[in-house]
Design a protein around this motif. Sequence first.
Motif, short mmCIF file in Angstrom:
data_model
loop_
_atom_site.label_atom_id
_atom_site.label_comp_id
_atom_site.label_asym_id
_atom_site.label_seq_id
_atom_site.Cartn_x
_atom_site.Cartn_y
_atom_site.Cartn_z
N LYS A 69 -9.98 0.60 -4.28
CA LYS A 69 -8.65 0.19 -4.70
C LYS A 69 -8.63 -1.23 -5.27
O LYS A 69 -7.57 -1.82 -5.45
CB LYS A 69 -7.66 0.29 -3.54
N ASP A 92 -5.80 -9.09 -0.44
CA ASP A 92 -5.16 -7.77 -0.50
C ASP A 92 -5.49 -6.94 0.74
O ASP A 92 -4.63 -6.23 1.26
CB ASP A 92 -5.63 -7.01 -1.75
N LEU A 93 -6.72 -7.02 1.19
CA LEU A 93 -7.12 -6.26 2.38
C LEU A 93 -6.34 -6.69 3.60
O LEU A 93 -5.90 -5.86 4.40
CB LEU A 93 -8.63 -6.43 2.62
N LYS A 140 -9.46 -4.27 -4.18
CA LYS A 140 -8.79 -5.25 -3.32
C LYS A 140 -9.68 -6.45 -3.05
O LYS A 140 -10.83 -6.29 -2.67
CB LYS A 140 -8.40 -4.62 -1.98
N ARG A 170 -1.70 -13.42 1.08
CA ARG A 170 -2.53 -13.38 -0.13
C ARG A 170 -2.86 -14.80 -0.61
O ARG A 170 -3.98 -15.10 -1.01
CB ARG A 170 -1.85 -12.61 -1.25
N ASP A 188 0.81 -1.22 0.00
CA ASP A 188 0.00 0.00 0.00
C ASP A 188 0.83 1.26 0.00
O ASP A 188 0.32 2.35 -0.29
CB ASP A 188 -0.94 0.01 1.22
N THR A 244 -1.99 -4.95 0.33
CA THR A 244 -1.40 -4.89 -1.00
C THR A 244 -2.44 -4.42 -2.02
O THR A 244 -3.64 -4.47 -1.76
CB THR A 244 -0.87 -6.27 -1.44
N ILE A 245 -1.94 -3.99 -3.18
CA ILE A 245 -2.81 -3.70 -4.32
C ILE A 245 -2.15 -4.28 -5.57
O ILE A 245 -0.95 -4.57 -5.58
CB ILE A 245 -3.05 -2.18 -4.52
#
Length: 262
Positions: free
Chosen positions: A149, A155-156, A151, A127, A114, A160-161
């Motif tokens: 974003k 990802d949440l 996600k 992930r 992020d 991460t994205i």
Amino acid sequence: MHFFNRVTLQTPESVELDFTLAGIGNRAYALFIDYIFLSAILLVFLIVWAVFSIQLVALIETIALNNSSLNLWLIAILSLITFSIYVGYFVFFEAFWRGQTPGKRYVKIRVIRDDGRPIRLQHSTLRALLRPVDDILFLGVFLITLTRKEKRLGDLVAGTIVIQEEQQVTAKTFSVSENAEVLANKLQMEADLSSLLPEDFAVIREYLQRREAMIPEARTELSRKLAKQVKEVIALENVPPGVSANLFLEAVYLAYQQQSST
């Protein structure tokens, strides 16, 4: 009108970076390619496992041992190894290919943190462990569609994205010194510029574009911090004496551009 979903991230150096999110179409395409590779790996493993299991059962019967629970143990071990291969595929590639699997590399998308930094082993592991929930229950599709974003659950949790890789280097809107051009030629021979990601290059570019608007103290501190990190990324052992952090960053900028254009 915006045709792509853009997101702005702030790095630990307080530099803002703009990225284009990968989108559900690109991510689904990349996952489809990854599942082809993963299926091939699992198929080879299942063939080997079947041969091993048949021989093991035959051996147990030959020596007249009780094999009533052997099949249950084999199924349990098979399930555990299969899940480990499934998770390990994504963990291995995303961790060691800096956010890319074979599918993501083909589609030209990448997982980052992020704050715009490359992901680490713990991020790729989180992930991957949550991927079955996202895929089997289609939860990931809904979350990617509904969240700003894009996600999924993995990802949440991992922070991460998924972004599209930058395909072209933006032309510079600032001047560089002649000394930087000389040093850039030297860096191409001595430094590992291939380790510098587009996101890393974007941080350098943003700094060089904005440095004139910074107060001298902030510019000095930020340039030293960036130069130190970049030196580690490109595995450069020694910087020539008398080279300032500003000059070094200019040289890295030019060297990266020259390498990208070849």
